[in-house]
Design a protein around this motif. Structure first.
Motif, mmCIF file in Angstrom:
data_model
loop_
_atom_site.group_PDB
_atom_site.id
_atom_site.type_symbol
_atom_site.label_atom_id
_atom_site.label_comp_id
_atom_site.label_asym_id
_atom_site.label_seq_id
_atom_site.Cartn_x
_atom_site.Cartn_y
_atom_site.Cartn_z
ATOM 1 N N ASP A 138 -74.106 9.758 6.978
ATOM 2 C CA ASP A 138 -75.459 10.272 6.724
ATOM 3 C C ASP A 138 -76.409 9.135 6.358
ATOM 4 O O ASP A 138 -77.554 9.088 6.815
ATOM 5 N N LEU A 139 -75.928 8.221 5.512
ATOM 6 C CA LEU A 139 -76.765 7.088 5.090
ATOM 7 C C LEU A 139 -77.070 6.166 6.270
ATOM 8 O O LEU A 139 -78.188 5.664 6.408
ATOM 9 N N TYR A 140 -76.082 5.946 7.116
ATOM 10 C CA TYR A 140 -76.269 5.120 8.310
ATOM 11 C C TYR A 140 -77.347 5.734 9.198
ATOM 12 O O TYR A 140 -78.300 5.063 9.598
ATOM 13 N N ASP A 141 -77.199 7.024 9.471
ATOM 14 C CA ASP A 141 -78.162 7.720 10.327
ATOM 15 C C ASP A 141 -79.549 7.761 9.682
ATOM 16 O O ASP A 141 -80.561 7.548 10.344
ATOM 17 N N ALA A 169 -80.612 13.273 14.911
ATOM 18 C CA ALA A 169 -79.509 14.191 15.197
ATOM 19 C C ALA A 169 -78.302 13.371 15.641
ATOM 20 O O ALA A 169 -78.417 12.533 16.535
ATOM 21 N N ARG A 170 -77.183 13.622 15.010
ATOM 22 C CA ARG A 170 -75.951 12.876 15.273
ATOM 23 C C ARG A 170 -75.060 13.635 16.240
ATOM 24 O O ARG A 170 -74.846 14.824 16.101
ATOM 25 N N GLY A 193 -65.420 5.339 20.910
ATOM 26 C CA GLY A 193 -66.322 4.203 20.875
ATOM 27 C C GLY A 193 -67.772 4.521 21.179
ATOM 28 O O GLY A 193 -68.573 3.610 21.383
ATOM 29 N N VAL A 194 -68.139 5.799 21.190
ATOM 30 C CA VAL A 194 -69.523 6.182 21.468
ATOM 31 C C VAL A 194 -70.039 7.024 20.305
ATOM 32 O O VAL A 194 -69.496 8.088 19.998
ATOM 33 N N TYR A 195 -71.078 6.557 19.665
ATOM 34 C CA TYR A 195 -71.735 7.244 18.546
ATOM 35 C C TYR A 195 -73.187 7.403 18.931
ATOM 36 O O TYR A 195 -73.902 6.417 19.087
ATOM 37 N N ARG A 196 -73.628 8.632 19.120
ATOM 38 C CA ARG A 196 -74.980 8.878 19.608
ATOM 39 C C ARG A 196 -75.895 9.363 18.487
ATOM 40 O O ARG A 196 -75.546 10.273 17.743
ATOM 41 N N LEU A 197 -77.066 8.760 18.411
ATOM 42 C CA LEU A 197 -78.114 9.201 17.507
ATOM 43 C C LEU A 197 -79.340 9.503 18.353
ATOM 44 O O LEU A 197 -79.853 8.626 19.054
ATOM 45 N N ASN A 198 -79.780 10.741 18.310
ATOM 46 C CA ASN A 198 -80.983 11.150 19.023
ATOM 47 C C ASN A 198 -82.083 11.323 17.993
ATOM 48 O O ASN A 198 -81.916 12.051 17.015
ATOM 49 N N THR A 199 -83.206 10.640 18.215
ATOM 50 C CA THR A 199 -84.307 10.718 17.271
ATOM 51 C C THR A 199 -85.530 11.340 17.934
ATOM 52 O O THR A 199 -85.769 11.131 19.128
ATOM 53 N N THR A 200 -86.258 12.102 17.146
ATOM 54 C CA THR A 200 -87.559 12.601 17.596
ATOM 55 C C THR A 200 -88.590 12.133 16.587
ATOM 56 O O THR A 200 -88.321 12.075 15.384
ATOM 57 N N LEU A 201 -89.740 11.790 17.094
ATOM 58 C CA LEU A 201 -90.838 11.274 16.275
ATOM 59 C C LEU A 201 -92.015 12.232 16.409
ATOM 60 O O LEU A 201 -92.435 12.555 17.515
ATOM 61 N N ARG A 202 -92.497 12.694 15.272
ATOM 62 C CA ARG A 202 -93.712 13.516 15.245
ATOM 63 C C ARG A 202 -94.747 12.755 14.434
ATOM 64 O O ARG A 202 -94.509 12.396 13.286
ATOM 65 N N VAL A 203 -95.878 12.495 15.059
ATOM 66 C CA VAL A 203 -96.963 11.777 14.401
ATOM 67 C C VAL A 203 -98.220 12.619 14.554
ATOM 68 O O VAL A 203 -98.555 13.044 15.653
#
Length: 132
Positions: free
Chosen positions: A43-46, A76-77, A85-95
Motif C-alpha cells: 500500500d505504501l509503495y503504491d 489501482a493495483r 514478475g509483473v506488478y501493474r499500477l493503473n493511475t487516474t488523474l483528476r484535475v
C-alpha cells in the motif's frame, strides 16, 4: 536520511514506521495473519506513486501559473501476476480548474514524469540487507 521500522510489542504484526518526525502504523492484512491496523508495505509503495504524481502536478502547475483547483490521483493495483514478475499500477488523474484541453494534457504528461514513476520504471534499484 534514514527510515526506521520497529515492531510494536511482542505479538502480532503491527510495526511503527518513522520518517523524520512522522510516524505511520503499518501492519499485515487479516488474511496474512495481521490485524490490518495500518497500510501494508505494498500500500505504501503504491501510495508513494500517487502522492508523487499529485505533488509533481501541483508544483508544476503553480510554477507555470496553470489554474489548478483540485488534484486527485487514484492508484489501482493489479498484483495477480506479481509472482511472475509483473506488478501493474493503473493511475487516474483528476484535475479541476479553468483549464484548457492543452493544459490538461500537459499536466497528464507531467504526471507521467514524476520522480517516483521514473524510479519505478527506469532505474535499477540495488538493495543490500545486513544483519547487525
Amino acid at each position: 536520511m534514514s527510515i526506521t521500522v520497529r515492531r510494536d510489542g511482542l505479538h502480532g504484526t503491527q510495526h511503527t514506521l518513522r520518517i523524520r518526525d512522522h510516524q505511520i502504523t503499518v501492519d499485515a492484512a487479516e488474511a496474512a495473519g495481521g490485524h490490518d491496523a495500518g497500510p501494508q508495505p505494498h500500500d505504501l509503495y503504491d501510495a508513494s506513486l500517487g502522492a508523487c504524481k499529485a505533488l509533481t502536478v501541483l508544483v508544476y502547475a503553480q510554477r507555470k501559473n496553470i489554474p489548478v483547483e483540485d488534484i486527485e490521483v487514484v492508484v489501482a493495483r493489479d498484483d495477480s501476476e506479481e509472482r511472475k514478475g509483473v506488478y501493474r499500477l493503473n493511475t487516474t488523474l483528476r484535475v479541476t480548474g479553468a483549464l484548457s484541453e492543452e493544459q490538461r494534457q500537459e499536466l497528464l504528461r507531467v504526471a507521467g514524469k514524476c520522480p517516483l514513476h521514473r524510479l519505478m520504471t527506469e532505474v535499477r534499484t540495488e538493495i543490500e540487507t545486513r544483519l547487525v
